[in-house]
Design an enzyme around this catalytic site. Structure first.
Site, PDB file in Angstrom:
ATOM      1  N   HIS A 133       6.948   2.960   4.811  1.00 52.81           N
ATOM      2  CA  HIS A 133       5.831   3.545   5.563  1.00 52.81           C
ATOM      3  C   HIS A 133       4.544   2.765   5.335  1.00 52.81           C
ATOM      4  CE1 HIS A 133       4.164   5.418   1.935  1.00 52.81           C
ATOM      5  NE2 HIS A 133       5.328   5.981   1.692  1.00 52.81           N
ATOM      6  N   CYS A 159       8.467   5.146  -2.627  1.00 58.27           N
ATOM      7  CA  CYS A 159       8.687   4.583  -1.294  1.00 58.27           C
ATOM      8  C   CYS A 159       8.259   3.117  -1.266  1.00 58.27           C
ATOM      9  CB  CYS A 159       7.884   5.369  -0.261  1.00 58.27           C
ATOM     10  SG  CYS A 159       8.475   7.075  -0.049  1.00 58.27           S
TER      11      CYS A 159
END
Length: 183
Positions: A133, A159
């Protein structure tokens, strides 16, 4: 004697011309069949970044290097895209191993618990738990400057973070099932 020598020189010259011409034709054919790439101007660094059209490639895979804080996208053994990322911090590491891009993806989310949101997320493990992301945003979708400045250092909650521009391209182009290797 001189006639034979002259004939040999002419033959050698013609052979050399043929080799050079063949090479030029070969190079032009290779240029013509190379997949076309879309150029995008990245404004922060004032440098040109090329985002490949993945529809023109086969056998696409992703490698994330935790040590180098880089993401490299391959077509077979050919590097077609490389960018700086941020993986997990020491207390929240990014999982290592082989994964595949999952079906879950979205253009924005906000997590009230961490007071951070993100654009263009794509899941690669545990169906929405571990994502690729953009750098974090506030609740209004504004990039958090302090977090954006950390790009290239291990600082995420596990992430893989990237610039908003890279994340948008990734979200729009990476297909479900693409193999992800993280080490």
């Amino acid at each position: 004697m001189q006639k034979k020598f002259s004939k040999r020189i002419t033959v050698l010259f013609l052979a050399l011309c043929f080799i050079i011409l063949s090479y030029c034709i070969y190079r032009n054919i290779n240029k013509a069949i190379q997949p076309r790439q879309q150029e995008v101007q990245i404004q922060e660094k004032n440098e040109k970044k090329v985002y490949p059209n993945l529809a023109n490639y086969s056998n696409v895979s992703i490698l994330v290097s935790i040590k180098q804080q880089k993401m490299i996208i391959y077509s077979g053994n050919q590097v077609i895209f490389k960018t700086t990322v941020s993986t997990g911090a020491k207390d929240s590491p990014t999982p290592t191993g082989k994964f595949a891009i999952e079906a879950e993806r979205g253009d924005f989310f906000y997590n009230e618990e961490s007071s951070e949101g993100t654009y263009y997320w794509v899941s690669f493990k545990d169906h929405g738990t571990y994502l690729f992301h953009s750098v974090p945003t506030d609740c209004n979708g504004n990039e958090i400057k302090e977090e954006a400045e950390k790009l290239g250092t291990p600082c995420s909650h596990g992430c893989v973070r990237m610039s908003k521009e890279d994340a948008k391209w990734f979200y729009e182009n990476i297909s479900e099932g693409v193999i992800v290797s993280i080490h």
